[in-house]
Design a protein around this motif. Structure first.
Motif, PDB file in Angstrom:
ATOM      1  N   ASN A 190     -10.310  -5.812 -18.105  1.00 57.83           N
ATOM      2  CA  ASN A 190      -9.544  -5.541 -16.895  1.00 57.83           C
ATOM      3  C   ASN A 190      -8.064  -5.844 -17.113  1.00 57.83           C
ATOM      4  O   ASN A 190      -7.701  -6.587 -18.036  1.00 57.83           O
ATOM      5  N   ASP A 191      -7.220  -5.260 -16.285  1.00 62.39           N
ATOM      6  CA  ASP A 191      -5.773  -5.512 -16.352  1.00 62.39           C
ATOM      7  C   ASP A 191      -5.439  -6.785 -15.572  1.00 62.39           C
ATOM      8  O   ASP A 191      -4.709  -6.759 -14.579  1.00 62.39           O
ATOM      9  N   HIS A 192      -6.014  -7.881 -16.017  1.00 66.02           N
ATOM     10  CA  HIS A 192      -5.827  -9.164 -15.340  1.00 66.02           C
ATOM     11  C   HIS A 192      -5.181 -10.170 -16.300  1.00 66.02           C
ATOM     12  O   HIS A 192      -5.394 -10.073 -17.513  1.00 66.02           O
ATOM     13  N   PRO A 193      -4.451 -11.138 -15.738  1.00 66.27           N
ATOM     14  CA  PRO A 193      -4.117 -11.281 -14.313  1.00 66.27           C
ATOM     15  C   PRO A 193      -3.144 -10.200 -13.850  1.00 66.27           C
ATOM     16  O   PRO A 193      -2.331  -9.723 -14.636  1.00 66.27           O
ATOM     17  N   TYR A 194      -3.253  -9.848 -12.575  1.00 70.24           N
ATOM     18  CA  TYR A 194      -2.422  -8.789 -12.005  1.00 70.24           C
ATOM     19  C   TYR A 194      -1.677  -9.352 -10.798  1.00 70.24           C
ATOM     20  O   TYR A 194      -2.283  -9.890  -9.870  1.00 70.24           O
ATOM     21  N   SER A 195      -0.370  -9.212 -10.810  1.00 77.89           N
ATOM     22  CA  SER A 195       0.454  -9.769  -9.738  1.00 77.89           C
ATOM     23  C   SER A 195       0.642  -8.757  -8.608  1.00 77.89           C
ATOM     24  O   SER A 195       1.125  -7.648  -8.832  1.00 77.89           O
ATOM     25  N   ILE A 196       0.248  -9.154  -7.411  1.00 77.02           N
ATOM     26  CA  ILE A 196       0.441  -8.325  -6.214  1.00 77.02           C
ATOM     27  C   ILE A 196       0.601  -9.268  -5.035  1.00 77.02           C
ATOM     28  O   ILE A 196      -0.105 -10.273  -4.937  1.00 77.02           O
ATOM     29  N   SER A 197       1.532  -8.980  -4.148  1.00 77.81           N
ATOM     30  CA  SER A 197       1.774  -9.861  -3.009  1.00 77.81           C
ATOM     31  C   SER A 197       0.720  -9.623  -1.928  1.00 77.81           C
ATOM     32  O   SER A 197       0.170  -8.531  -1.817  1.00 77.81           O
ATOM     33  N   PRO A 198       0.441 -10.632  -1.099  1.00 81.66           N
ATOM     34  CA  PRO A 198      -0.493 -10.441   0.015  1.00 81.66           C
ATOM     35  C   PRO A 198      -0.062  -9.318   0.954  1.00 81.66           C
ATOM     36  O   PRO A 198      -0.906  -8.576   1.467  1.00 81.66           O
ATOM     37  N   ASP A 199       1.254  -9.173   1.174  1.00 85.30           N
ATOM     38  CA  ASP A 199       1.738  -8.115   2.071  1.00 85.30           C
ATOM     39  C   ASP A 199       1.437  -6.731   1.498  1.00 85.30           C
ATOM     40  O   ASP A 199       1.029  -5.812   2.226  1.00 85.30           O
ATOM     41  N   THR A 200       1.649  -6.572   0.190  1.00 88.21           N
ATOM     42  CA  THR A 200       1.350  -5.283  -0.439  1.00 88.21           C
ATOM     43  C   THR A 200      -0.139  -5.014  -0.418  1.00 88.21           C
ATOM     44  O   THR A 200      -0.574  -3.889  -0.133  1.00 88.21           O
ATOM     45  N   MET A 201      -0.937  -6.045  -0.717  1.00 86.19           N
ATOM     46  CA  MET A 201      -2.387  -5.875  -0.667  1.00 86.19           C
ATOM     47  C   MET A 201      -2.835  -5.484   0.735  1.00 86.19           C
ATOM     48  O   MET A 201      -3.692  -4.617   0.908  1.00 86.19           O
ATOM     49  N   ARG A 202      -2.237  -6.084   1.724  1.00 83.92           N
ATOM     50  CA  ARG A 202      -2.594  -5.768   3.111  1.00 83.92           C
ATOM     51  C   ARG A 202      -2.288  -4.302   3.431  1.00 83.92           C
ATOM     52  O   ARG A 202      -3.087  -3.613   4.065  1.00 83.92           O
ATOM     53  N   THR A 203      -1.122  -3.834   2.976  1.00 88.55           N
ATOM     54  CA  THR A 203      -0.754  -2.436   3.220  1.00 88.55           C
ATOM     55  C   THR A 203      -1.773  -1.495   2.599  1.00 88.55           C
ATOM     56  O   THR A 203      -2.163  -0.492   3.211  1.00 88.55           O
ATOM     57  N   VAL A 204      -2.216  -1.811   1.384  1.00 92.57           N
ATOM     58  CA  VAL A 204      -3.219  -0.981   0.711  1.00 92.57           C
ATOM     59  C   VAL A 204      -4.532  -1.003   1.475  1.00 92.57           C
ATOM     60  O   VAL A 204      -5.145   0.047   1.723  1.00 92.57           O
TER      61      VAL A 204
END
Length: 289
Positions: A63-77
């Motif tokens: 997997n492409d981990h670790p993967y950095s993503i903000s909670p706000d971006t994850m929420r939008t998705v």
């Protein structure tokens, strides 16, 4: 659709207290004897709901981990995900996740993907209140999440599955140690009763062995989803402005532009006059001598 939702203090406090805690479970089996382990590092847990980092269910490409993503971006998705549901004779699209589920998953999945290793996935089980055919009902959602090939993958085990504490036929309490709420698996299609409504940047995973779509597995291109959301928000704001107001705005912009041009012309004239006055002053001084 987008809206600003206020979330309960209880959910927020429970999330804050639970993130970062560790725990473990026992390996459990589906009825078809496909083993799915629930062991892992617990990031969130309350009752039957959880978010965990677990080992991959099958070996394969890292997997492409670790993967950095903000909670706000994850929420939008996650907010962009809808499911197709039939109500009487009509089909409609409903949000996949409830506000409470979004609160748990936006933080939990972002945290999990940032901490997971290439040989690990993030799994979840959530319970949300969703609109049923007549009234709102409690339903369960579960999934296995990981980044692969630059895309966010979600394999659903449950999708808007009606949740019950008791068996509808016998009335007995359901023992979740025997009948657990399980996430999806790479091994087999869970064949959920409802399916995700695909949008820009989303597709169903194609099983390389059969060449068929998996009904429980979606792949998401995050940049495309974010761009689509941004464009729709801009269009929505633009639609709220009346034609008359748009015309006034355009006229004011033009008048402002004309005023800037006029000011530039005045400055040029004054500069030219200043040079001429200096020249005339020098000529007068020369005559006096």
């Amino acid at each position: 659709m987008r809206g600003i939702v206020k979330y309960s203090t209880a959910v927020t406090v429970a999330l804050a207290l639970s993130l970062g805690l560790s725990g473990c479970g026992n390996p459990l089996k589906k009825s078809d004897d496909v083993e799915i382990s629930t062991q892992g590092k617990t990031l969130f847990e309350t009752g039957l709901q959880y978010v965990k980092i677990v080992d991959r269910d099958v070996p394969g490409v890292a997997n492409d981990h670790p993967y950095s993503i903000s909670p706000d971006t994850m929420r939008t998705v996650l907010e962009s995900l809808y499911v197709n549901e039939k109500v009487l004779f009509n089909q409609r699209q409903n949000p996949l996740f409830s506000p409470a589920e979004l609160q748990i998953l936006s933080n939990g999945l972002a945290n999990g993907l940032g901490r997971a290793q290439p040989n690990e996935d993030v799994t979840f089980v959530t319970l949300g209140v969703h609109q049923g055919m007549i009234a709102k009902e409690r339903q369960s959602d579960s999934g296995r999440v990981f980044m692969s090939g630059g895309r966010l993958n979600i394999i659903f085990g449950l999708l808007h599955e009606d949740y019950r504490d008791k068996d509808q036929y016998t009335g007995q309490e359901i023992d979740r140690r025997v009948n657990p709420l399980l996430p999806g698996s790479r091994k087999t299609d869970s064949e959920p009763a409802v399916r995700v409504a695909l949008d820009n940047g989303m597709s169903y995973h194609i099983d390389p062995e059969t060449g068929k779509e998996r009904t429980d597995w979606i792949e998401i291109d995050i940049p495309t989803v974010l761009q689509t959301v941004a464009e729709r928000q801009a269009d929505s704001k633009d639609a709220l402005i009346s034609p008359e107001l748009k015309e006034d705005i355009a006229r004011n912009k033009q008048e402002t532009s004309n005023l800037r041009d006029d000011m530039a012309n005045i400055k040029e004239v004054l500069f030219d006059m200043s040079e001429k006055m200096d020249k005339l002053q020098k000529e007068l001084e020369a005559l006096k001598k």
